[in-house]
Design a protein around this motif. Sequence first.
Motif, mmCIF file in Angstrom:
data_model
loop_
_atom_site.group_PDB
_atom_site.id
_atom_site.type_symbol
_atom_site.label_atom_id
_atom_site.label_comp_id
_atom_site.label_asym_id
_atom_site.label_seq_id
_atom_site.Cartn_x
_atom_site.Cartn_y
_atom_site.Cartn_z
ATOM 1 N N SER A 15 49.255 51.787 47.901
ATOM 2 C CA SER A 15 48.290 52.611 47.178
ATOM 3 C C SER A 15 48.952 53.477 46.112
ATOM 4 N N HIS B 266 51.690 54.174 43.019
ATOM 5 C CA HIS B 266 52.106 53.245 41.955
ATOM 6 C C HIS B 266 53.447 52.655 42.272
ATOM 7 N N GLU C 39 43.250 56.226 35.111
ATOM 8 C CA GLU C 39 42.457 55.049 34.760
ATOM 9 C C GLU C 39 43.376 53.867 34.408
ATOM 10 N N THR D 277 44.400 52.114 37.472
ATOM 11 C CA THR D 277 43.317 51.249 37.963
ATOM 12 C C THR D 277 43.270 49.957 37.158
ATOM 13 N N ARG E 9 46.037 47.550 37.965
ATOM 14 C CA ARG E 9 45.880 46.806 39.210
ATOM 15 C C ARG E 9 44.841 45.691 39.116
ATOM 16 N N THR E 10 43.998 45.738 38.081
ATOM 17 C CA THR E 10 43.041 44.635 37.945
ATOM 18 C C THR E 10 43.626 43.501 37.101
ATOM 19 N N ASP F 76 36.063 42.987 34.614
ATOM 20 C CA ASP F 76 36.752 44.271 34.635
ATOM 21 C C ASP F 76 36.739 44.919 33.260
ATOM 22 N N GLY G 11 47.601 43.418 40.754
ATOM 23 C CA GLY G 11 47.017 44.354 41.729
ATOM 24 C C GLY G 11 47.290 43.934 43.169
#
Lengths: 644, 219
Positions: free
Chosen positions: A4, A6, A30, A33, A36-37, A121, B61
């Motif tokens: 979780s 970085h 952001e 996030t 990670r996508t 995304d 991810g």
Amino acid sequence: MASSSHSVVTESVISFLQNVPPFEFLPSAELATVARTMSLEYFPKDSTILSAGNPASEALYIVQKGAVKLAIRTQVGKELIIDMRSEGEFFGLLSFLGRDIARLDVTAVEDTLCYAISSQDMQKLMSRHRDVSDYLLRTSVTRYVDRSLNELRSQTNLMGSSERLLYALSVRDVAKVSPLLCPGDTSIRDVAKLMSQRRSSSVFVIDENKNAVGIVTDRDLAEKVVARGMSPDLPVTKLMTSPVIAVDEGDPVFNVLLTMLGRNIHHVLVTSGGFPKGILTSHDLMLLQGKSPLNVVEHIDQQQTLEGLANAHKRVSDLLPLLLREGAKASHVTRVIAEMNDRLLARILNLAEEKLGPPPVSYCWVVLGSEGRREQTFKTDQDNAIIYADVEPTNKDSVSAYFADFASFIESALQACGYPPCPGNYMATNSRWRQPLSTWQGYFDQWISGAETHDTEDALIFFDMRPIAGDLSLFRSLSAHVQPRVKEAAFFKSILAYISTQHKPPLGFFRTFVLERSGEHKSTLDVKLYGTGPIVNAARLFAIDVGVEASNTAERLRAIKALAYADPPLIDDLCEAFEFLTMLRIEHQLRQVREAKSPDNYIAPDTLTTLQKSLLKESFHSIARAQSFIEDRFRSAVWAQLGR
Amino acid sequence: MSLRWPNPFSSQASYAIPLATPLRELRFVILDTELTSLNPHDNRLLSLGAIAMTGTKIHLGEQFYRLVNPGIPVPSDTVVVHKLRSNDVARGETANEVLTAFQKFSEGAILVGHFVRIDLNAIRKELAIEKRDFAQNAIDTVRVHRWIVSRTKCAEDVGHAHEKLDLSSLSAVYGLDIHDTHHALEDAFLTARLWQKLLCSIEKLGVRDLDSLLRIGST
């Protein structure tokens, strides 16, 4: 699952994105996030990433290392490279926004690593961050798909594109009127029939007050009815999507683009005073950009005052850098300039007639020289004349007085729009160039028969005459008088040939620079005198010799080629040389305009790239070949008298 | 036709990935471990890093990184290499917990590693302590590389038989930016990037599906 905090791997993605607009605008939380996508994809050199006609991209790609080229294939199978994308640049956005098929071939030109973010995304990100979607649209919409469409279109249509104008358009400029409407109790079956009959991809469902309450698209029919077996007997209200997203016809197009993107929709209802008036689709927006110079033209046509015209014309000069940046060819740029100038002039002539009253006799306003050839660049002045109908001696003075006022109105109007008067005074304000048809015929007879080089050189611009407005039959009469005479005038043609071969291209340019040896422009090359000028002269001479009426150099050369007059490769090479040299001039002048210098034709060779130097050399060789062809064909005794 | 591809963590349940699955659709988990020593008899797991891929696509991810508390002091000569001291791994989980989580992470995927036998050996020992079973099939990037070299007559692009085959050296041969970290996740990531290149190379040499991949690369 993944850790979780970085990880080092995630950190490396974040630090990359921090230097890539528009991601750099995002807060770091952001960014994490987003990171990670993402996925990291590898494309070896020469591998195809997207291919036109295949399913659309499922992701936005950002080049992390390497480079890709974006290309389209023309109908004849030729590859046109639209753009290159290298580290920190992205591709694929409009492909997935279009969602149907990819429009471009994207190929890795070296081993390439790309970060990829899936379309879902990306949609989410863009709806959360307006600045991201704004940025992506500003850069992609203009640089990407529309540019490619434009590139294709530009092969037949000379209009280019401009992003700034895209934003100036409002919905009513581009929307289709009369959207398909149906009441809510219509069956799905009938709606499908209606759409197929009207060849429409969508229909709006309206209530009893004619308010649009829902929309059905062909995709709904495919996904819900065909694929999922919804009964076609149900009322259309069961199938429709609501509420309907509507925009007002006065809204700027750019905002609609953002709405579509933010909501992930492809059709919006255009309303006027709240009532359905039209429909705008994402496809319309993609097709839109090629229109924008036309929009400037319309804008010019709408002006009612001289001040309005002068302002409208400023938009023309804004357009040129954009056209160039978007890769328009030199001949397209000059044609756009000519088109704009013609419209401006036509509008000014209207204003003059409004102010001075209707002309006492018919007239034709003609432009001369480079303007006549539609080959003006940034450096441009007024070269024009009036041919008016022959008049009775009794009316002579009053008619002459009218056109004197008329010419002087036009001169100051043009000056107000940024066109300085002609230093050689080749203008309709000069009474010599404001004459009835018969006088003009006399002028040409004199030039053709009693030619002296000095007079002939001055007269050349009149052989590039082009009518703009008024009674075109006057121009045609003059041309009909001149053409057959000049075609047979061996002496005159020999003089023209002498002039055309006077300035030899500096073939030794690259070994010992043949440059201006003194003065302000020392150590530069006059690309007009040694480059475009000799080609213009050669094309004019050939055109006169075979009776081609075109005034534009490229058109003249094309017509001559069709007549198999000279060696076809020579004519092709001259065309290419002319295109290249014109582009050199335009780019040079654009740079000067940006630096607030007044544009000229003196190019310093050390500012040229290796490729430009070699093209310049080829161009000079083509000119030299053309000149020796001219010498063989037109040399006569008069040359000796003239000193050669 | 499909192969019973054994779940490395259990002799009971196995799942099937059809042998004809194209390379581009295969899910991979690229793993790397840090160990207390290189002695295969008594070394213990210190950390496990992994990242998931589908075909050549690395899912940024889908990362896995866990520290393991080995329950024994970390020999000082290896601390210099992996920078994990006893008190760093003290907050780690037990090998059993970490490997249970990793089992879930790697479900349905083909394991890939650089000299992966070393990693698998360490994992298998940890599982044996808990009386858990382990099947050691996985793809070794070194084997795949050797196969490519053997198939490429003109092998100047990828070096020759006597080259150094450690992860950094081989990555350099394939033109990757190397970083000699000895961090399980970063090395797994570097291995993943090497795997992208190897996949593209074997694809060119006619390897298209799981069946042929297993023939050339499984250990």
